[in-house]
Structures are given as structure tokens and as C-alpha cells.
Write a protein that holds these residues in place. Structure first.
Motif, PDB file in Angstrom:
ATOM      1  N   VAL A  21       0.519  -1.053   0.129  1.00 46.69           N
ATOM      2  CA  VAL A  21       0.343  -0.241  -0.101  1.00 46.69           C
ATOM      3  C   VAL A  21       0.310   1.375  -0.039  1.00 46.69           C
ATOM      4  CG1 VAL A  21      -1.443   1.863   1.486  1.00 46.69           C
ATOM      5  CG2 VAL A  21      -1.686  -1.185   1.166  1.00 46.69           C
ATOM      6  N   ASP A  22       0.766   2.594  -0.977  1.00 48.34           N
ATOM      7  CA  ASP A  22       1.252   3.423  -1.088  1.00 48.34           C
ATOM      8  C   ASP A  22       0.382   4.718   0.211  1.00 48.34           C
ATOM      9  OD1 ASP A  22       0.578   6.140  -2.249  1.00 48.34           O
ATOM     10  OD2 ASP A  22       0.121   4.180  -3.314  1.00 48.34           O
ATOM     11  N   GLU A  23       0.976   5.661   0.982  1.00 51.01           N
ATOM     12  CA  GLU A  23       0.782   6.615   1.814  1.00 51.01           C
ATOM     13  C   GLU A  23      -0.336   6.968   1.304  1.00 51.01           C
ATOM     14  OE1 GLU A  23       1.341  10.058   4.994  1.00 51.01           O
ATOM     15  OE2 GLU A  23       3.314   8.684   4.513  1.00 51.01           O
ATOM     16  N   GLY A  24       0.558   7.843   0.250  1.00 49.47           N
ATOM     17  CA  GLY A  24      -0.063   8.969  -0.738  1.00 49.47           C
ATOM     18  C   GLY A  24      -1.684   8.601  -1.545  1.00 49.47           C
ATOM     19  N   SER A  25      -1.735   7.639  -1.659  1.00 53.67           N
ATOM     20  CA  SER A  25      -3.467   6.672  -2.150  1.00 53.67           C
ATOM     21  C   SER A  25      -4.513   7.127  -0.583  1.00 53.67           C
ATOM     22  CB  SER A  25      -3.389   5.838  -2.789  1.00 53.67           C
ATOM     23  OG  SER A  25      -2.577   5.658  -4.342  1.00 53.67           O
ATOM     24  N   LEU A  26      -3.735   6.294   0.677  1.00 59.25           N
ATOM     25  CA  LEU A  26      -4.144   6.540   1.600  1.00 59.25           C
ATOM     26  C   LEU A  26      -4.634   8.026   1.950  1.00 59.25           C
ATOM     27  CD1 LEU A  26      -2.480   3.830   3.777  1.00 59.25           C
ATOM     28  CD2 LEU A  26      -5.036   3.624   2.278  1.00 59.25           C
TER      29      LEU A  26
END
Length: 254
Positions: A21-26
Motif C-alpha cells: 500500500v502507498d501512503e499517498g493513495s491512503l
């Protein structure tokens, strides 16, 4: 009252190989959920999702005038092997923290462990935080959970649709914001221009989640006239395009 919501990273940034998971999308996902919850109560802007406010600030090319805002709320997800949530404030900030404490308490009610001092962490090493302090603007940054923790991420995913609401309620309740007003003391009904986004067409309804009056196309310009709630308590925008006047789902209006 004017609020600026900031997604701490652009979509695709800070990928965690362990969780995939990437932080930016979250970050963007949560800011998109906060926007319709807060917009009926305040004038809310979002820093452009495709940009990094920290980098723009560092390079002297911010895309908004920060001094126009009463409150800046920046969304991040943590990493580094820990667990839990925290709302972060400048160590030199002398104002009240009832908003941030309410957010931390509300997040704990969802099952998130509070980090720091009862959910609050003080620091002075963040550029956006330092800029806000210098300008006299209230600023807070939330680390929602540790996205490199499988356990934290699983908890977030289980409560994903619910996570934005306790954050928004902390801001709304403790600032004393009222639906349909630009702020607690303005006394003026909030109206502003917006655009239909994220869909090819959007239903315009007679009442919140009621019968469909017609549709407006993606990219169409609307005027937000106010807001109303459906029987489930969800907020809908009252809008007009000069032809139709009715209620639309806020997620597709910016």
C-alpha cells in the motif's frame, strides 16, 4: 470559517513493500471522504491532490494563500513499526487543543490505540507546521495509523468508511460549526461555486436521497446553496445549475 485540507503525499508516493500500500493513495482517499462531511459546515478547500504541499512550500510555490485559512488539517499515515493514531501539533503552539483531543478520542472509539500524550504528539520539525505557526494559523496533522503494520492497516480497512466521520465530527463539534453557515459567527448562508467531478453524470434529487429530478453532466458548473440530511443522517448538497435545483451526493462535487 475557512479550512484547508491537505493530503500529505500524492497518490503513489511512499509505497510500503510489506503491505503493498502507498501512503499517498491512503491520504487522498481520506481527504476525499472528509471534504463532503465538512463542506456543509465551513468553506473547505483541498490542496491539489496531484501536488505535494511540503515540496511546494519548500520551493516557494504554494498554490494557495495560507493566511486565508483559519484551520489547516493535514492527513498522513505513519510508518516505522509502531501502532496507533496521533494528532500532531507544534511544540510552541499555545492555543487550545480541544479539537485535536476530540479527534483523538473519536479515533480511539473506533479501536485505534492513542499514541503520545493521550493521542497528542508535539513536534517542531515539520515545514508546513512551522509555516502555519509563523502565520498564526491553527494547524494539526493526523497520523491515522501505521500503514506498514498489517494489524493497523486491517483495522483501518475494516473501519475505512467510518474513519472520516470521527475526524470531521471533532472539527465540527469543537469549533461550534453549524450546517449551512460559513462559520459559527457569520450568520450567512454558505453559497459557493463547484464542479461535478468523478462521474459522467450526476443525479439531482428533489430531497436528500429522494426522487430524481434530472441529471447534470460531469464537468458541469453548479452553485452550492446549502445542505440537507437524508433519513440515515448523510449530508447532501443543495445545488442549482440555473436549470435544476435539488440535492446531489457531495462526493462528486468539488
Amino acid at each position: 470559517m475557512k479550512i484547508l485540507l491537505v493530503s500529505g503525499h500524492r497518490p503513489g508516493h511512499n509505497l510500503c513493500k510489506a503491505t503493498g500500500v502507498d501512503e499517498g493513495s491512503l491520504n487522498v482517499e481520506l481527504v476525499r471522504s472528509l471534504l463532503p462531511l465538512l463542506s456543509p459546515y465551513a468553506q473547505v478547500d483541498v490542496y491539489p491532490y496531484e501536488r505535494d504541499m511540503y515540496q511546494d512550500n519548500k520551493n516557494g510555490c504554494l498554490k494557495v494563500s495560507l493566511k486565508d485559512y483559519r484551520y489547516i488539517f493535514e492527513v498522513h499515515f505513519n510508518a516505522g513499526g509502531g501502532r496507533g493514531t496521533s494528532v500532531q501539533l507544534h511544540s510552541a503552539y499555545k492555543g487550545g487543543i480541544s479539537v485535536e483531543q476530540a479527534i483523538a478520542d473519536n479515533m480511539a472509539a473506533l479501536g485505534c490505540k492513542k499514541r503520545g500524550d493521550n493521542g497528542s504528539v508535539r513536534r517542531s520539525d515539520l515545514l508546513n507546521m512551522n509555516t502555519a505557526l509563523r502565520l498564526g494559523i491553527d494547524y494539526a496533522l493526523i497520523e491515522v495509523c501505521f500503514y506498514d503494520s498489517a494489524a493497523d492497516l486491517a483495522l483501518y480497512r475494516q473501519r475505512q468508511k467510518e474513519t472520516a466521520r470521527p475526524i470531521a465530527e471533532g472539527i465540527i463539534d469543537r469549533f461550534g460549526l453549524k450546517a449551512g453557515n460559513a462559520g459559527p459567527s457569520s450568520g450567512q448562508a454558505e453559497t459557493r461555486n463547484a464542479v461535478v467531478t468523478g462521474c459522467s453524470s450526476l443525479n439531482v434529487r428533489r430531497t436528500p436521497n429522494g426522487a430524481v429530478l434530472g441529471t447534470v453532466k460531469g464537468g458541469a458548473s453548479l452553485r452550492i446553496l446549502g445542505a440537507g440530511k437524508d433519513p440515515d443522517g448523510d449530508v447532501w448538497y443543495k445545488v442549482t445549475d440555473g436549470r435544476l435545483t435539488g440535492y446531489v451526493w457531495p462526493r462528486y462535487v468539488r
